[in-house]
Design a protein around this motif. Structure first.
Motif, PDB file in Angstrom:
ATOM      1  N   GLN A  51      -6.745   5.898  -1.177  1.00 30.80           N
ATOM      2  CA  GLN A  51      -6.933   7.300  -0.871  1.00 30.80           C
ATOM      3  C   GLN A  51      -8.070   8.181  -1.541  1.00 30.80           C
ATOM      4  OE1 GLN A  51      -3.155   9.220  -1.473  1.00 30.80           O
ATOM      5  NE2 GLN A  51      -2.025   8.287   0.264  1.00 30.80           N
ATOM      6  N   LYS A  65      -2.034   2.821  -3.709  1.00 29.02           N
ATOM      7  CA  LYS A  65      -1.876   3.954  -2.714  1.00 29.02           C
ATOM      8  C   LYS A  65      -3.058   4.988  -3.243  1.00 29.02           C
ATOM      9  CE  LYS A  65       1.186   7.154  -0.690  1.00 29.02           C
ATOM     10  NZ  LYS A  65       2.466   7.540  -0.434  1.00 29.02           N
ATOM     11  N   SER A 113      -0.682   4.385   4.261  1.00 26.64           N
ATOM     12  CA  SER A 113      -0.705   5.276   2.807  1.00 26.64           C
ATOM     13  C   SER A 113      -0.769   6.667   2.998  1.00 26.64           C
ATOM     14  CB  SER A 113      -1.706   4.542   1.960  1.00 26.64           C
ATOM     15  OG  SER A 113      -3.086   5.098   2.245  1.00 26.64           O
ATOM     16  N   GLN A 120       2.249   2.699  -6.192  1.00 28.82           N
ATOM     17  CA  GLN A 120       1.503   4.118  -6.222  1.00 28.82           C
ATOM     18  C   GLN A 120      -0.043   4.051  -6.880  1.00 28.82           C
ATOM     19  OE1 GLN A 120       2.576   6.919  -4.919  1.00 28.82           O
ATOM     20  NE2 GLN A 120       4.438   5.939  -4.312  1.00 28.82           N
ATOM     21  N   PHE A 140       0.923  -1.057  -0.093  1.00 33.67           N
ATOM     22  CA  PHE A 140       0.055   0.138   0.257  1.00 33.67           C
ATOM     23  C   PHE A 140       1.045   1.203  -0.095  1.00 33.67           C
ATOM     24  CE2 PHE A 140      -3.336  -2.906   0.616  1.00 33.67           C
ATOM     25  CZ  PHE A 140      -4.433  -2.283   0.567  1.00 33.67           C
ATOM     26  N   ILE A 141       2.135   1.193   0.407  1.00 33.38           N
ATOM     27  CA  ILE A 141       3.033   2.263   0.625  1.00 33.38           C
ATOM     28  C   ILE A 141       3.659   2.564  -0.829  1.00 33.38           C
ATOM     29  CG2 ILE A 141       4.992   3.373   1.607  1.00 33.38           C
ATOM     30  CD1 ILE A 141       4.071   1.955   4.366  1.00 33.38           C
TER      31      ILE A 141
END
Length: 293
Positions: free
Chosen positions: A116, A112, A169, A109, A105-106
């Motif tokens: 979000q 992520k 994230s 991209q 998740f980090i």
């Protein structure tokens, strides 16, 4: 007529003795001398079942397989070590999976940006997570029956990993990595302390129950007072309490001379408890680091 009756009686008496190939079976041998006194004592103390239990304990087989030895307890070293290996093995798999999801998740991209943009993912995961936690905690079937217990634990681990991944994230990657490293060091140090200390934390069950109620109250207040999430003193206090909970649950898993311990059949619930303790420490460590970031 009298002679005929005597002959019938003689035939019946001959049939009463089992024969094989025209020869009488030998008389059964008595039990060995080293077992005879103890079997007699066990029979007097516990009746037939007590004697059968002792026979099984001393390696004498039970031909009809109708008796199950229920004398085994968590004090048995083999059972305890097997239970500990199973619990720590499950927790290790859970933590590795969670770390993998957080990293995905980090550093991925597209994922992520997706989580979000759609925070509903976190809401759905939270609802499923709470439902499964209640099922495992309150219903014996979901935490003891195989493979239902492992399926429920897998669902809980997945949803918790998603929650941590979504929360991570929104943070800096370096902060998350630092939080994971600090948590690993804390858990290792606390585990060594819980194993070697002579103080029995399980004896203070009432104190830990009170702290748990405080956890629930503060978690509920965060819904209406979001500033509690970023409050440094509360985050530090909750992190300290989480460390004590980890020690308490570790001693429950280890057993031995502690007042309370998990039932050997509760390996899934024990793994869940230990996993939640570690995740709780990680969450509050991240909160503290985020405050200084």
């Amino acid at each position: 007529m009298a002679s005929l009756g005597n002959e019938n009686k003689q035939e019946v008496s001959d049939l009463a003795e089992p024969v094989r190939n025209g020869e009488s079976l030998p008389t059964p041998l008595p039990p060995p001398e080293y077992l005879a006194p103890t079997i007699a004592t066990a029979a007097l103390a516990g009746g037939e079942q007590g004697g059968r239990a002792l026979l099984l304990e001393n390696g004498v087989s039970d031909p009809d397989h109708t008796f199950a030895d229920k004398s085994l307890t968590f004090d048995d070293q083999t059972i305890r070590k097997g239970f500990i290996r199973k619990v720590f093995g499950i927790v290790l798999v859970q933590l590795l999976f969670t770390c993998g999801i957080i990293a995905f998740f980090i550093f991925h991209q597209p994922t992520k940006r997706l989580v979000q943009r759609y925070p509903q993912v976190m809401l759905v995961a939270a609802v499923i997570n709470i439902i499964v936690l209640i099922m495992i905690s309150c219903f014996e079937t979901f935490r003891r029956k195989h493979p239902v217990n492992l399926i429920c634990l897998s669902i809980y681990t997945f949803t918790m990993s998603v929650l941590l991944g979504v929360a991570s994230s929104f943070m800096d990657a370096n902060v998350v990595l630092a939080g994971v490293g600090i948590t690993a060091i804390l858990v290792t140090a606390l585990s060594l302390y819980a194993i070697q200390t002579k103080y029995d934390y399980t004896a203070a069950r009432g104190v830990f129950l009170t702290i748990l109620i405080g956890f629930i109250v503060i978690a509920s207040m965060e819904i209406w007072i979001p500033s509690l999430v970023t409050n440094l003193p509360i985050a530090c206090l909750m992190a300290i309490f989480s460390c004590f909970f980890l020690i308490y649950d570790l001693q429950m898993i280890i057993g031995g001379n502690h007042m309370y311990s998990f039932n050997p059949e509760e390996y899934v619930f024990a793994a869940l408890t230990l996993y939640v303790d570690i995740v709780r420490i990680l969450v509050y460590v991240l909160r503290i680091l985020q405050r200084f970031n």
